[in-house]
Design a protein around this motif. Structure first.
Motif, short mmCIF file in Angstrom:
data_model
loop_
_atom_site.label_atom_id
_atom_site.label_comp_id
_atom_site.label_asym_id
_atom_site.label_seq_id
_atom_site.Cartn_x
_atom_site.Cartn_y
_atom_site.Cartn_z
N THR A 19 25.03 11.03 4.40
CA THR A 19 23.64 10.11 4.37
C THR A 19 22.60 10.89 5.05
O THR A 19 22.66 11.39 6.02
CB THR A 19 23.93 8.84 5.01
N HIS A 20 21.55 10.97 4.36
CA HIS A 20 20.30 11.93 5.05
C HIS A 20 19.59 11.08 6.05
O HIS A 20 19.15 10.04 5.78
CB HIS A 20 19.52 12.32 3.94
N GLY A 21 19.54 11.61 7.24
CA GLY A 21 19.07 10.69 8.44
C GLY A 21 17.50 10.90 8.62
O GLY A 21 16.91 10.10 9.45
N PHE A 70 10.79 15.97 -3.02
CA PHE A 70 11.23 15.34 -1.51
C PHE A 70 11.78 14.12 -1.83
O PHE A 70 11.72 13.46 -2.89
CB PHE A 70 9.38 15.00 -1.40
N ARG A 71 12.56 13.89 -0.83
CA ARG A 71 13.36 12.49 -0.60
C ARG A 71 13.20 11.86 0.50
O ARG A 71 13.06 12.63 1.67
CB ARG A 71 14.80 12.73 -1.08
N LYS A 72 13.12 10.52 0.65
CA LYS A 72 13.26 9.83 1.82
C LYS A 72 14.43 9.71 2.65
O LYS A 72 15.52 10.00 2.03
CB LYS A 72 12.61 8.41 1.56
N ALA A 73 14.44 9.50 3.82
CA ALA A 73 15.92 9.30 4.68
C ALA A 73 16.49 8.19 3.87
O ALA A 73 16.04 7.16 3.24
CB ALA A 73 15.36 8.80 6.23
N GLY A 74 17.66 8.28 4.05
CA GLY A 74 18.57 7.15 3.69
C GLY A 74 19.39 7.42 2.51
O GLY A 74 20.50 6.77 2.20
N VAL A 75 19.10 8.57 1.87
CA VAL A 75 19.75 8.93 0.62
C VAL A 75 21.24 9.24 0.99
O VAL A 75 21.70 9.90 1.77
CB VAL A 75 19.25 10.12 -0.06
N GLN A 76 22.29 8.61 -0.05
CA GLN A 76 23.61 8.95 0.48
C GLN A 76 24.00 9.44 -0.89
O GLN A 76 23.77 8.72 -1.89
CB GLN A 76 24.44 7.44 0.57
#
Length: 94
Positions: free
Chosen positions: A32-34, A68-74
């Protein structure tokens, strides 16, 4: 699957820059991206993305074409091709 290789190049108060190398048959492992992040592909290629529920999708990478991606990506990122995938991950610290 083999484990992808990562090397942190910069880690300061503002950003963390990590070079990722995925040999054929390797994967990052589910994570998971924090933090918000930018991916900068170093080489063209195709990644397989596996969502938490097991859904699979393909992502085309073009060398130098960032996204670009936002935090929370799993997800888990796999290399199911015959060539190495290399990209930079730039995490933006809050």
């Amino acid at each position: 699957m083999l484990a992808a290789k990562s090397e942190v190049q910069v880690d300061n108060e503002q950003v963390r820059v990590t070079e990722w190398r995925l040999a054929p048959g390797s994967a990052t492992g589910h994570h998971t991206h924090g933090m918000d992040y930018v991916i900068v592909p170093v080489v063209a290629g195709e990644m397989t993305i596996v969502a938490p529920g097991g859904e699979r999708s393909k992502a085309q990478l073009a060398a130098g074409k960032s996204y670009f991606r936002k935090a929370g990506v799993q997800h888990d990122v796999l290399n199911e091709t015959s060539t190495e995938i290399v990209f930079l991950e730039i995490e933006l610290k809050p």
